[in-house]
Design a protein around this motif. Structure first.
Motif, PDB file in Angstrom:
ATOM      1  N   ILE A 233      37.981 110.020  88.349  1.00 31.80           N
ATOM      2  CA  ILE A 233      36.703 110.161  87.649  1.00 31.80           C
ATOM      3  C   ILE A 233      36.311 111.637  87.608  1.00 31.80           C
ATOM      4  N   GLU A 234      36.246 112.165  86.416  1.00 35.81           N
ATOM      5  CA  GLU A 234      35.925 113.579  86.252  1.00 35.81           C
ATOM      6  C   GLU A 234      34.413 113.789  86.348  1.00 35.81           C
ATOM      7  N   VAL A 235      34.015 114.818  87.080  1.00 43.55           N
ATOM      8  CA  VAL A 235      32.595 115.158  87.214  1.00 43.55           C
ATOM      9  C   VAL A 235      32.423 116.647  86.953  1.00 43.55           C
ATOM     10  N   GLY A 236      31.199 117.031  86.609  1.00 45.44           N
ATOM     11  CA  GLY A 236      30.916 118.430  86.347  1.00 45.44           C
ATOM     12  C   GLY A 236      31.006 119.284  87.599  1.00 45.44           C
ATOM     13  N   VAL A 237      31.139 120.578  87.388  1.00 48.23           N
ATOM     14  CA  VAL A 237      31.233 121.503  88.517  1.00 48.23           C
ATOM     15  C   VAL A 237      29.983 121.415  89.393  1.00 48.23           C
TER      16      VAL A 237
ATOM     17  N   GLN B  37      33.930 111.751 101.684  1.00 43.84           N
ATOM     18  CA  GLN B  37      34.459 110.455 101.266  1.00 43.84           C
ATOM     19  C   GLN B  37      34.058 110.135  99.827  1.00 43.84           C
ATOM     20  N   ALA B  38      32.832 110.489  99.462  1.00 39.48           N
ATOM     21  CA  ALA B  38      32.391 110.269  98.082  1.00 39.48           C
ATOM     22  C   ALA B  38      33.273 111.041  97.101  1.00 39.48           C
TER      23      ALA B  38
ATOM     24  N   LEU C 251      35.901 109.524  94.087  1.00 36.81           N
ATOM     25  CA  LEU C 251      35.911 109.987  92.698  1.00 36.81           C
ATOM     26  C   LEU C 251      37.300 110.477  92.298  1.00 36.81           C
ATOM     27  N   ASP C 252      37.947 111.215  93.187  1.00 34.41           N
ATOM     28  CA  ASP C 252      39.283 111.732  92.899  1.00 34.41           C
ATOM     29  C   ASP C 252      40.318 110.609  92.840  1.00 34.41           C
ATOM     30  N   HIS C 253      40.180 109.645  93.748  1.00 34.31           N
ATOM     31  CA  HIS C 253      41.132 108.536  93.803  1.00 34.31           C
ATOM     32  C   HIS C 253      41.153 107.746  92.496  1.00 34.31           C
TER      33      HIS C 253
END
Length: 422
Positions: A218-222, A208-209, A213-215
């Motif tokens: 929000i870009e996050v590191g690998v 869900q987290a 972020l995808d919704h």
């Protein structure tokens, strides 16, 4: 009416804040024997005032540390008060998070831990999960704050990126007895959301987290995505044995604040209409609904007749598109101002009960019917300021910001719309 409208609005807000202060609300939830030894930990905008109240009434040996926002400290003899950044965490919050986790680790079943939690604890108690850095959390937190995500969505992400939230703090303290005392700043008063639920089971998941972020794009590191895809990132779930000796008590809620304000209104023969303590949504859109109710009262005497006051609480959000300044309460007020357009007999105040609207130095703002003409005379167009998310700039120029300084409590937004007969 026996009081000036603006003065009444301020009284309503002051009574709401007073109802949420720790003083007088904490003692009944403590063990009957206050002569025993206790370790105290905590986080939030009310953490220092909660610690000071506990320090004043606890008879036994007391030690520990709590973290609060900068400038929200309070005098306390036996409990260390550390200040850190909010709403974006800093290294001071990370250091105290590590200290708190170390403080409760290794305790036995005869030990007692008292945990003091309130709004703001999610950012203030910031200890990144293994393999993550404070910079990771800062970047994600900033993006979430700008996205318009609801508080429960933000805290779902925070919990799964943390080494201390989502029940992990209580798990570390086991087998000690842990009593958590909370002041609610969230719709629904859910312990799992307050300060991201460090002492209670978490029903949300890492999946869900990631979806949140995808919704919000929000870009996050690998490495962050890999962490959230790993079983290690999962929080402590219901039924976990390590939570069996942890309990949670709510000592103040947004509804308490609204009830107190309603009582003050009735003492002045003003009928309160309480819309609820858990209103969410975009600030400017919520304001439009409130404005429609005020207009209906003025026009038709429905659903109640003037003199009356519309009261509501909760936590709205602001999706930032402009370059201006302002928090969710002043944005609500600017949108309300724009909708009412100086409607006669209608006065309003919206402010955050912690005394800080977003990251500004004001709690919120107020409006009067006369203010619309003043704004027009000064060439101030509410639509332009809304487009730039500059509610602070608008009300600053009109000198109607509500400035209280830190209140050292937090039960979220407070809104009061006073409707008087012509």
């Amino acid at each position: 009416m026996d009081i000036h409208p603006q003065e009444l609005l301020q009284q309503l807000f002051d009574s709401a804040v007073a109802a949420a202060l720790p003083k007088g609300n904490l003692a009944e939830y403590l063990p009957k024997d206050t002569r025993q030894k206790a370790v105290v930990i905590g986080a939030g905008k009310a953490a220092a005032s909660m610690a000071a109240e506990l320090d004043a009434i606890w008879e036994g040996e007391l030690s520990g540390v709590v973290v609060t926002r900068y400038d929200h400290g309070a005098p306390c003899q036996r409990i260390d008060i550390i200040e850190a950044a909010h709403p974006v965490p800093d290294d001071a919050g990370e250091r105290v998070g590590r200290r708190i986790l170390e403080l409760v680790s290794g305790l036995g079943e005869d030990d007692l831990v008292i945990c003091l939690l309130s709004g703001g604890g999610s950012s203030l108690l910031s200890l990144p999960a293994p393999g993550l850095t404070l910079s990771d959390k800062q970047a994600i937190n900033k993006a979430l704050l700008r996205s318009g995500a609801a508080i429960d969505e933000m805290n779902c992400v925070r919990k799964h990126l943390s080494a201390i939230k989502g029940g992990r703090l209580a798990a570390a303290a086991y087998p000690a007895r842990l009593i958590a005392l909370g002041i609610s700043d969230v719709p629904g008063d859910e312990p799992t959301v307050i300060a991201s639920g460090p002492t209670v089971a978490d029903p949300t998941t890492s999946a869900q987290a990631l979806a949140i972020l995808d919704h919000y794009g929000i870009e996050v590191g690998v490495h962050v995505r890999d962490w959230l895809n790993s079983p290690e990132s999962e929080t402590v779930k219901p039924g976990d044995e390590r939570l069996s000796r942890a309990e949670f008590h709510m000592i103040a809620t947004p509804q308490d604040a609204l009830d107190a304000a309603a009582d003050v209104a009735m003492s002045h023969d003003i009928t309160p209409l309480v819309l609820g303590d858990c209103i969410e949504g975009e600030s400017r859109e919520v304001a439009k609904v409130h404005a429609a109710i005020a207009k209906q009262i003025v026009k038709c005497g429905q659903p109640i007749s003037a003199p009356c006051v519309i009261l509501s609480g909760g936590e709205t959000t602001v999706t930032i598109r402009g370059q201006g300044r302002g928090g969710r309460n002043s944005e609500f007020m600017l949108s309300l101002f724009n909708e009412l357009k100086g409607l006669k007999g209608v006065y309003a105040l919206a402010a955050d009960t912690d005394g800080i609207d977003g990251v500004e130095d004001n709690a919120g703002a107020y409006i009067t019917p006369e203010l619309y003409q003043q704004a027009e005379a000064a060439g101030l167009k509410a639509e332009d300021y809304l487009a730039d998310n500059d509610s602070y700039g608008f009300f600053s120029r009109l000198n109607t910001l509500v400035e209280t300084g830190p209140t050292r409590t937090n039960v979220n937004d407070f809104r009061a719309i006073l409707v008087l007969p012509e």
